[in-house]
Design an enzyme around this catalytic site. Structure first.
Site, PDB file in Angstrom:
ATOM      1  N   HIS A 147       0.963  -1.051  -0.215  1.00 43.99           N
ATOM      2  CA  HIS A 147       0.221   0.051   0.052  1.00 43.99           C
ATOM      3  C   HIS A 147       1.210   1.205  -0.223  1.00 43.99           C
ATOM      4  CE1 HIS A 147       1.034  -0.223   3.783  1.00 43.99           C
ATOM      5  NE2 HIS A 147       0.923   1.042   4.335  1.00 43.99           N
ATOM      6  N   ASP A 150       0.592   5.119   1.334  1.00 47.71           N
ATOM      7  CA  ASP A 150       0.368   6.050   2.641  1.00 47.71           C
ATOM      8  C   ASP A 150      -0.943   7.111   2.121  1.00 47.71           C
ATOM      9  OD1 ASP A 150       0.982   3.742   4.741  1.00 47.71           O
ATOM     10  OD2 ASP A 150       2.983   5.038   5.319  1.00 47.71           O
ATOM     11  N   HIS A 161       4.815  -0.067  -0.255  1.00 49.97           N
ATOM     12  CA  HIS A 161       5.761  -0.101   0.737  1.00 49.97           C
ATOM     13  C   HIS A 161       5.089  -1.891   1.740  1.00 49.97           C
ATOM     14  CE1 HIS A 161       3.366   3.088   3.062  1.00 49.97           C
ATOM     15  NE2 HIS A 161       3.951   2.226   3.770  1.00 49.97           N
ATOM     16  N   ARG A 218       6.916  -8.526  15.904  1.00 52.02           N
ATOM     17  CA  ARG A 218       7.775  -7.103  15.602  1.00 52.02           C
ATOM     18  C   ARG A 218       6.936  -6.296  15.959  1.00 52.02           C
ATOM     19  NH1 ARG A 218       7.367  -4.571  10.557  1.00 52.02           N
ATOM     20  NH2 ARG A 218       8.792  -2.694  10.815  1.00 52.02           N
TER      21      ARG A 218
HETATM   22  O1  LIG Z   1       5.760  -1.859  10.093  1.00 53.06           O
HETATM   23  C1  LIG Z   1       6.145  -1.180   9.581  1.00 53.06           C
HETATM   24  O2  LIG Z   1       6.889  -1.862   8.898  1.00 53.06           O
HETATM   25  C2  LIG Z   1       4.948  -0.984   7.892  1.00 53.06           C
HETATM   26  C3  LIG Z   1       3.787  -0.433   8.591  1.00 53.06           C
HETATM   27  C4  LIG Z   1       2.839   0.184   7.681  1.00 53.06           C
HETATM   28  O3  LIG Z   1       3.280   0.622   6.788  1.00 53.06           O
HETATM   29  C5  LIG Z   1       1.955   1.535   8.412  1.00 53.06           C
HETATM   30  O4  LIG Z   1       1.077   1.619   9.639  1.00 53.06           O
HETATM   31  O5  LIG Z   1       1.214   1.873   7.295  1.00 53.06           O
HETATM   32 FE   LIG Z   2       2.054   2.310   5.742  1.00 58.41          FE
END
Ligand SMILES: O=C(O)CCC(=O)C(=O)O
Ligand SMILES: [Fe+2]
Length: 345
Positions: free
Chosen positions: A216, A218, A273, A283
């Protein structure tokens, strides 16, 4: 599929085998980049060249890491600890703070889940403004440390976002005054809504077939992400594929969001990403989404437009864009794109 399937995460504690509902096939799990030396730029904000390095990274990658950013490591550690404390609660307790259908705050699976055929190996907790309403549901008598630390994190991350915005504007020859709606907190005492999102990716019995967070971009102007020291974030780069973002002690990842792509008239890349999971480590990551004031219409900035660069997008507010994104997901930018020969009205 029932709408609640996209809100209520799996009870990860009690699952020993990856269920079919969470098994992604190879089309969705395209492999990582074959060149291990390719790395997302790491920028020292104390460097006199920080602005131009940021411009270059934003144009080429739409993502970079920053060090010397000024947010104390002790705060980041506390935020990570509180995040782990939250997700370690029993599923029954976390469900007391579940997000309502159509809502954005509280506990649940990432909202992008409904756009994908398989479910995510992750859970999230979204804070907009004060965390207290949902924190009380999680810890009726013991929520103040969580709230204090999250609020301090929002404050610090907001300040750093404003600093990065100024550097980005400066890097393309703009001053803060060129951007009507950009009101850093020291000028405007009326803070905008601060959006902090906590992610949790439990250790997974079959990480190669699971997906932590599906690909996605942001919807923010920019996003700050703290990922601790466990890898999982991958960014997509044309002609290279998925590039892992290696955690660098104490650094933060900055991603360019859709709105920054819009106001820079396409010059800065919005970064695609995803997050992958692993077999042994739980994690967590903490994302701060920085956007314009809710009622401000943002559009390609005047200085990014000339006879060779027509405006590519129509004006939108953050709210309006979030609505379009929430309905059409990765078609959202296309839907607000102007025809090439449209002049600014
Ligand atoms: O956890 C991650 O590395 C990415 C998190 C992410 O892309 C988001 O919260 O929009
Ligand atoms: Fe994100």
């Amino acid at each position: 599929m029932n709408i609640l399937n996209h809100i209520i995460p799996l009870d990860f504690e009690n699952v020993i085998k990856l269920p079919d509902s969470h098994k992604w096939n190879d089309d969705h799990r395209s492999p990582v980049c074959r060149f291990p030396h390719v790395q997302v730029p790491l920028i020292d904000l104390a460097s006199p060249h920080a602005a131009s390095l940021i411009r270059q990274a934003s144009e080429e990658w739409g993502v970079f890491q920053v060090k010397s950013h000024g947010i104390p490591m002790s705060l980041l550690n506390q935020v990570e600890n509180q995040t782990r404390r939250l997700f370690a609660l029993p599923e029954k307790r976390k469900l007391l703070a579940i997000r309502s259908p159509g809502g954005s705050r509280g506990y649940g699976m990432a909202r992008i889940s409904s756009f994908f055929p398989k479910l995510l190996w992750s859970e999230g907790f979204t804070i907009i403004g004060s965390p207290v309403e949902h924190a009380v549901q999680l810890w009726p008598h013991d929520h103040s440390s969580f709230c204090e630390i999250m609020e301090e994190c929002q404050e610090e991350m907001n300040g750093l976002s404003e600093k990065l915005m100024s550097l980005m504007f400066c890097s393309v020859g703009l001053t803060n005054q060129d951007v009507k709606w950009f009101k850093p907190t020291n000028v405007c005492k009326n803070p905008q809504q601060r959006v902090l999102h906590l992610n949790s990716y439990p250790a997974c019995p079959d990480p190669d077939q699971a997906m932590g967070l599906a690909p996605h971009t942001d919807s923010s102007l920019l996003t700050l992400l703290y990922q601790g020291n466990i890898a999982g974030l991958q960014v997509h780069r044309e002609n290279m594929g998925w590039v892992p973002v290696q955690p660098v002690d104490g650094s933060l990842v900055v991603t360019v969001g859709d709105l920054m792509h819009i106001i820079s008239n396409g010059r800065f890349k919005n970064c695609l990403h995803r997050a992958v999971v692993n077999r042994t480590n739980h994690r967590v990551s903490i994302a701060y989404f920085y956007g314009p004031p809710r009622d401000a219409k943002v559009s390609p900035l005047m200085k990014m437009i000339d006879t060779d660069h027509h405006p590519l997008y129509r004006p939108v507010t953050w709210n309006e864009y979030l609505h379009i994104k929430g309905t059409y997901f990765n078609k959202a930018l296309e839907l607000i794109r102007l025809n090439v020969d449209t002049k600014l009205g």
